[in-house]
Write a protein that holds these residues in place. Structure first.
Motif, PDB file in Angstrom:
ATOM      1  N   GLY A 142      -7.371  -8.573   8.462  1.00 19.90           N
ATOM      2  CA  GLY A 142      -8.170  -8.670   9.662  1.00 19.90           C
ATOM      3  C   GLY A 142      -9.617  -8.982   9.336  1.00 19.90           C
ATOM      4  N   VAL A 143     -10.466  -8.951  10.334  1.00 21.81           N
ATOM      5  CA  VAL A 143     -11.876  -9.261  10.105  1.00 21.81           C
ATOM      6  C   VAL A 143     -12.636  -8.068   9.542  1.00 21.81           C
ATOM      7  CG1 VAL A 143     -11.921 -11.026  11.895  1.00 21.81           C
ATOM      8  CG2 VAL A 143     -12.532  -8.677  12.475  1.00 21.81           C
ATOM      9  N   ASP A 144     -12.043  -6.862   9.591  1.00 15.84           N
ATOM     10  CA  ASP A 144     -12.720  -5.701   9.032  1.00 15.84           C
ATOM     11  C   ASP A 144     -11.774  -4.698   8.374  1.00 15.84           C
ATOM     12  OD1 ASP A 144     -11.507  -4.785  11.306  1.00 15.84           O
ATOM     13  OD2 ASP A 144     -13.342  -4.132  12.307  1.00 15.84           O
ATOM     14  N   LYS A 145     -10.481  -4.989   8.330  1.00 13.93           N
ATOM     15  CA  LYS A 145      -9.517  -4.116   7.659  1.00 13.93           C
ATOM     16  C   LYS A 145      -8.197  -4.851   7.512  1.00 13.93           C
ATOM     17  CE  LYS A 145      -8.184  -1.759  11.962  1.00 13.93           C
ATOM     18  NZ  LYS A 145      -8.053  -0.436  12.622  1.00 13.93           N
ATOM     19  N   PHE A 146      -7.242  -4.211   6.821  1.00 17.51           N
ATOM     20  CA  PHE A 146      -5.921  -4.785   6.598  1.00 17.51           C
ATOM     21  C   PHE A 146      -4.891  -4.085   7.493  1.00 17.51           C
ATOM     22  CE2 PHE A 146      -8.335  -5.623   2.798  1.00 17.51           C
ATOM     23  CZ  PHE A 146      -7.972  -6.916   2.456  1.00 17.51           C
ATOM     24  N   TYR A 147      -3.837  -4.851   7.861  1.00 16.45           N
ATOM     25  CA  TYR A 147      -2.806  -4.347   8.757  1.00 16.45           C
ATOM     26  C   TYR A 147      -1.432  -4.560   8.140  1.00 16.45           C
ATOM     27  CZ  TYR A 147      -6.398  -4.754  12.459  1.00 16.45           C
ATOM     28  OH  TYR A 147      -7.533  -4.664  13.224  1.00 16.45           O
ATOM     29  N   MET A 148      -0.443  -3.816   8.695  1.00 19.30           N
ATOM     30  CA  MET A 148       0.946  -4.047   8.360  1.00 19.30           C
ATOM     31  C   MET A 148       1.801  -3.860   9.610  1.00 19.30           C
ATOM     32  SD  MET A 148       1.901  -0.555   6.249  1.00 19.30           S
ATOM     33  CE  MET A 148       3.649  -0.941   6.207  1.00 19.30           C
ATOM     34  N   TYR A 149       2.929  -4.567   9.650  1.00 11.52           N
ATOM     35  CA  TYR A 149       3.868  -4.449  10.764  1.00 11.52           C
ATOM     36  C   TYR A 149       5.266  -4.257  10.195  1.00 11.52           C
ATOM     37  CZ  TYR A 149       6.936  -5.716  14.626  1.00 11.52           C
ATOM     38  OH  TYR A 149       7.933  -5.710  15.572  1.00 11.52           O
ATOM     39  N   SER A 150       5.854  -3.099  10.491  1.00  7.56           N
ATOM     40  CA  SER A 150       7.188  -2.785  10.014  1.00  7.56           C
ATOM     41  C   SER A 150       8.087  -2.351  11.170  1.00  7.56           C
ATOM     42  CB  SER A 150       7.118  -1.657   8.979  1.00  7.56           C
ATOM     43  OG  SER A 150       6.505  -0.498   9.544  1.00  7.56           O
ATOM     44  N   GLY A 151       7.814  -2.879  12.351  1.00  6.61           N
ATOM     45  CA  GLY A 151       8.442  -2.423  13.578  1.00  6.61           C
ATOM     46  C   GLY A 151       7.401  -1.841  14.509  1.00  6.61           C
ATOM     47  N   ARG A 152       6.288  -1.442  13.937  1.00  2.98           N
ATOM     48  CA  ARG A 152       5.102  -1.034  14.683  1.00  2.98           C
ATOM     49  C   ARG A 152       3.870  -1.459  13.895  1.00  2.98           C
ATOM     50  NH1 ARG A 152       4.466   5.544  14.004  1.00  2.98           N
ATOM     51  NH2 ARG A 152       4.239   5.574  11.715  1.00  2.98           N
ATOM     52  N   VAL A 153       2.761  -1.688  14.587  1.00  2.00           N
ATOM     53  CA  VAL A 153       1.523  -2.133  13.959  1.00  2.00           C
ATOM     54  C   VAL A 153       0.773  -0.921  13.420  1.00  2.00           C
ATOM     55  CG1 VAL A 153      -0.672  -3.310  14.304  1.00  2.00           C
ATOM     56  CG2 VAL A 153       1.379  -4.148  15.449  1.00  2.00           C
ATOM     57  N   GLU A 154       0.361  -0.994  12.151  1.00  2.66           N
ATOM     58  CA  GLU A 154      -0.378   0.097  11.525  1.00  2.66           C
ATOM     59  C   GLU A 154      -1.542  -0.467  10.721  1.00  2.66           C
ATOM     60  OE1 GLU A 154       2.238   3.267   9.688  1.00  2.66           O
ATOM     61  OE2 GLU A 154       3.673   1.607   9.836  1.00  2.66           O
ATOM     62  N   THR A 155      -2.592   0.343  10.609  1.00  2.85           N
ATOM     63  CA  THR A 155      -3.663   0.023   9.677  1.00  2.85           C
ATOM     64  C   THR A 155      -3.176   0.310   8.269  1.00  2.85           C
ATOM     65  OG1 THR A 155      -5.426   0.486  11.266  1.00  2.85           O
ATOM     66  CG2 THR A 155      -5.999   0.608   8.938  1.00  2.85           C
ATOM     67  N   LEU A 156      -3.376  -0.621   7.359  1.00  6.58           N
ATOM     68  CA  LEU A 156      -2.945  -0.463   5.977  1.00  6.58           C
ATOM     69  C   LEU A 156      -4.048   0.253   5.197  1.00  6.58           C
ATOM     70  CD1 LEU A 156      -0.776  -1.131   3.851  1.00  6.58           C
ATOM     71  CD2 LEU A 156      -1.926  -3.317   3.492  1.00  6.58           C
ATOM     72  N   LEU A 157      -3.730   1.436   4.663  1.00  9.46           N
ATOM     73  CA  LEU A 157      -4.699   2.186   3.871  1.00  9.46           C
ATOM     74  C   LEU A 157      -5.130   1.354   2.677  1.00  9.46           C
ATOM     75  CD1 LEU A 157      -6.220   4.843   3.292  1.00  9.46           C
ATOM     76  CD2 LEU A 157      -4.204   5.591   1.997  1.00  9.46           C
ATOM     77  N   CYS A 158      -6.427   1.151   2.525  1.00 13.77           N
ATOM     78  CA  CYS A 158      -6.952   0.275   1.476  1.00 13.77           C
ATOM     79  C   CYS A 158      -8.066   0.987   0.724  1.00 13.77           C
ATOM     80  CB  CYS A 158      -7.467  -1.032   2.073  1.00 13.77           C
ATOM     81  SG  CYS A 158      -8.167  -2.172   0.860  1.00 13.77           S
ATOM     82  N   THR A 159      -7.893   1.147  -0.577  1.00  9.24           N
ATOM     83  CA  THR A 159      -8.909   1.794  -1.403  1.00  9.24           C
ATOM     84  C   THR A 159     -10.020   0.836  -1.819  1.00  9.24           C
ATOM     85  OG1 THR A 159      -7.592   1.343  -3.393  1.00  9.24           O
ATOM     86  CG2 THR A 159      -7.245   3.466  -2.300  1.00  9.24           C
ATOM     87  N   LEU A 160      -9.948  -0.408  -1.318  1.00 12.93           N
ATOM     88  CA  LEU A 160     -10.976  -1.400  -1.626  1.00 12.93           C
ATOM     89  C   LEU A 160     -11.607  -1.979  -0.362  1.00 12.93           C
ATOM     90  CD1 LEU A 160      -9.123  -3.321  -4.488  1.00 12.93           C
ATOM     91  CD2 LEU A 160     -11.038  -1.742  -4.754  1.00 12.93           C
ATOM     92  N   ARG A 161     -11.396  -1.324   0.759  1.00 12.44           N
ATOM     93  CA  ARG A 161     -11.857  -1.884   2.038  1.00 12.44           C
ATOM     94  C   ARG A 161     -13.361  -2.144   2.036  1.00 12.44           C
ATOM     95  NH1 ARG A 161     -14.112   0.180   6.628  1.00 12.44           N
ATOM     96  NH2 ARG A 161     -13.718  -0.970   8.561  1.00 12.44           N
ATOM     97  N   SER A 162     -14.154  -1.158   1.664  1.00 15.14           N
ATOM     98  CA  SER A 162     -15.611  -1.338   1.668  1.00 15.14           C
ATOM     99  C   SER A 162     -16.027  -2.401   0.666  1.00 15.14           C
ATOM    100  CB  SER A 162     -16.311  -0.013   1.348  1.00 15.14           C
ATOM    101  OG  SER A 162     -16.055   0.945   2.345  1.00 15.14           O
ATOM    102  N   TYR A 163     -15.405  -2.394  -0.502  1.00 17.66           N
ATOM    103  CA  TYR A 163     -15.758  -3.379  -1.522  1.00 17.66           C
ATOM    104  C   TYR A 163     -15.502  -4.797  -1.019  1.00 17.66           C
ATOM    105  CZ  TYR A 163     -15.590  -6.178  -5.752  1.00 17.66           C
ATOM    106  OH  TYR A 163     -15.801  -7.165  -6.678  1.00 17.66           O
TER     107      TYR A 163
END
Length: 643
Positions: A408-429
């Motif tokens: 996304g424009v400010d975070k990562f996503y995943m869809y496995s039957g429902r939309v979720e924010t993907l936990l990212c340990t490098l998001r700020s970087y």
């Protein structure tokens, strides 16, 4: 004091400070994690194919920056690769095969409409063709020309040229292979015919300047949404847009589309060494403008996203249209067919779409939809899966193990039957150093052999792709690095993942251990560095005087592979790491400098003298033929006072 294991959590974490991330890794480049251990990534080699065109590319194997790769095998077992660049479209037949130019022709003049004018001593030829419709960098092929009277012969003229500059709607210039002489001046070239290829696009996204230059209130171009009063991107009546392609198979043939352009069809020829050009689809109310095209696995419909409506020349960026089942030429809805259309409601523009298990996922700039085949009379049904979300660009999605991931424009996503924010340990970087004005260049790709999703993107100071971030979906860890690539496809049909470079080369990844795009190959610089570690809670300085390595060099292609261990001490989190690698005088002060030690396959132990309150551990390599995987090194460290 007993030995201390240097065993860190897999993956790289930049969401906290180096001290708060104690026990983890903090920096990386060209390193992955497999079974919890850090290792150097595989190398890459260049494909040996070259273009069949008489116009030789200035560098690499083809013209332009590639933005789309598509691999398939025909019924005759031709292993084909569609290659869409900002200048042309190619088909390659097999690894190492020639790149056949199938770029469609947009217009062909009548005989005699094209005339040439030469200047004595110059290689510049001025071409006159009324309302030619071309722009700089476009390609044209001449036929039927005769000599200008001197060295500019028929053989010089009757071939393909790239247009250098456009003087007016009627005049442009090209560059001849030879300089004209006095006999060439004043002659026109006879009954010349000019065949113009479709207009080229940009290799980057370029904005015009000036408040409101895109029209009052800003615009949406189908490339990116601009805010109120924002400048329009060049290319919306003002210049050249970023050229992106979508492509999909209709049986063994290919349907492809330049974003914002028409639909083109390429039919497999019985002779693999004869490749005809793609042709524009114009029958049956075929869309004239389309932002993305695909062919559905369910019942084989050709589906266009962001198109003009029936009987209209205006593009609706939220409109989806599909052809009749099994018929790419019939787009007019009727009671006797299944052609139809649907307009989405959430968002202002459809960005992209992707086939997934039992559904097609459709992203707008604000929502995610599911598109499922229902059969007559409704044909396709639509369901809103998520709202108030984002996607970086048309190629920022990838699916692995029936789960879809996107940037996304400010975070990562995943869809496995429902939309979720993907936990990212490098998001700020990632998002603190990113050029979102070039987001439509960003792309994702799978590396199934290592359970990875790769995203390539532009750093804040770059207008071209120079960085990547990787999510290992099996081990659920992240890592990152620097690498310039322009497109990617992970296809089992050619064994290794394929990518393209800014040097206009096709490369095969996970092949060898070096950078094979150069001759001779170049070493790959790879490293991983830990966060800080200390003794207890850091009350005491630590004095390290021995390292026991644990590393394998399996896969190396040299007889004596090596890598470097570096220990980087410092006194407090706010201070810099010591940087003296070879102190001239051995003293207590010199022990505070970082020290690098070369480790070989049979190195049993390394004696060192390093002192600091916190330390970071780094593993790196920059030599040819080296592959490595880190185990669990140990250090011998003892408390050494509090001052």
């Amino acid at each position: 004091m007993p030995l201390q294991k240097l065993q860190f959590r897999p993956g790289v974490n930049r969401e906290s400070t180096t001290l708060a991330n104690e026990g983890g890794w903090f920096e990386s480049d060209k390193v992955r994690f497999r079974s919890g251990s850090a290792e150097k990534i595989g190398g890459w080699v260049a494909d040996t194919g070259t273009t069949t065109s008489t116009l030789t590319p200035p560098a690499g194997s083809f013209w332009g920056v590639c933005r789309s790769l598509w691999n398939w095998v025909t019924l005759s077992s031709y292993n084909l690769l569609g290659v869409g660049t900002n200048l042309k479209f190619y088909i390659q037949n097999g690894s190492g095969g020639s790149f056949y130019d199938i770029t469609p022709i947009r217009s062909t003049t009548a005989a005699g409409d094209v005339t040439f004018a030469a200047t004595n001593g110059s290689t510049t030829l001025t071409v006159t063709d009324t309302a030619h419709g071309a722009q700089a960098n476009d390609f044209v092929t001449y036929s039927g020309a005769v000599t200008l009277g001197g060295v500019i012969t028929a053989a010089v003229l009757n071939k393909e040229y790239q247009i250098v500059a456009v003087t007016s709607n009627n005049v442009y210039t090209i560059t001849s292979a030879v300089a004209a002489n006095a006999s060439d001046v004043g002659n026109g070239g006879g009954a010349t015919v000019g065949a113009y290829q479709i207009t080229t696009g940009g290799s980057t996204f370029t904005s015009s300047v000036g408040w409101g230059s895109g029209g009052w209130g800003g615009i949406n171009t189908g490339y990116t949404s601009t805010g109120w009063g924002s400048p329009a991107p060049a290319g919306v009546g003002l210049g050249t847009q970023l050229r992106l392609w979508s492509q999909s198979n209709f049986g063994e043939d290919l349907i492809f589309n330049p974003r914002g352009g028409g639909l083109y069809y390429w039919e497999v020829n019985a002779n693999p060494n004869i490749f005809d050009r793609g042709t524009l689809l114009t029958t049956g109310d075929t869309p004239d403008i389309c932002n993305f095209v695909m062919v559905s696995d369910a019942s084989r419909f050709v589906i266009c996203f962001g198109v003009n409506d029936y009987g209209s020349a205006a593009q609706n960026p939220m409109l989806i249209r599909w052809s009749d089942q099994e018929d790419y030429t019939d787009w007019t809805p009727a009671i006797t067919n299944q052609a139809g259309s649907y307009t989405l409601s959430h968002g202002s523009s459809i960005i992209t779409a992707m086939q997934s298990r039992q559904e097609i996922l459709v992203w707008t700039d604000a929502a995610l939809y599911s598109m499922q085949y229902l059969g007559a009379p409704y044909v396709w049904g639509f369901q809103l899966l998520g709202d108030n979300l984002s996607i970086a660009g048309p190629n920022a999605t990838a699916t692995a193990n029936n789960i879809t991931y996107w940037m996304g424009v400010d975070k990562f996503y995943m869809y496995s039957g429902r939309v979720e924010t993907l936990l990212c340990t490098l998001r700020s970087y990632v998002y603190n150093d990113i050029n979102m004005s070039q987001a439509f260049q960003f792309f994702a790709g799978t590396n199934e052999g290592f359970n990875e999703i790769w995203w390539y993107y532009c750093s804040a100071a770059s207008s071209t792709i120079d960085k990547y971030v990787v999510y290992n979906y099996l081990e659920r860890v992240w890592y990152y690095g620097t690498l310039a690539r322009t497109a990617w496809v992970d296809s089992p049909l050619r064994v290794e993942p394929m990518a393209t470079t800014y040097g206009n080369q096709l490369v095969y990844h996970e092949t060898g251990v070096d950078d094979g795009t150069t001759n001779p190959p170049s070493p790959i610089t790879a490293y991983v560095q830990s966060a800080d570690f200390d003794i207890g809670d850091g009350h005491n300085f630590g004095f390290v005087y021995r390292i026991i390595p644990d590393v394998t060099f399996d896969g190396s292609t040299v007889t004596a592979p090596t890598l470097d261990f570096t220990v980087r001490p410092r006194q407090f989190p706010g201070t810099n790491y010591g940087n003296s690698n070879n102190p001239a005088v051995i003293s207590s002060i010199s022990y505070a400098g970082q020290r690098t030690y070369n480790v070989q396959q049979f190195t049993e132990q390394v004696y060192v003298r390093i002192r600091g309150r916190q330390m970071a551990f780094k593993v790196s390599s920059d030599t040819l033929g080296t592959a490595w995987q880190l185990g669990v090194p140990r250090i011998e460290v003892r408390p050494d006072g509090r001052r």
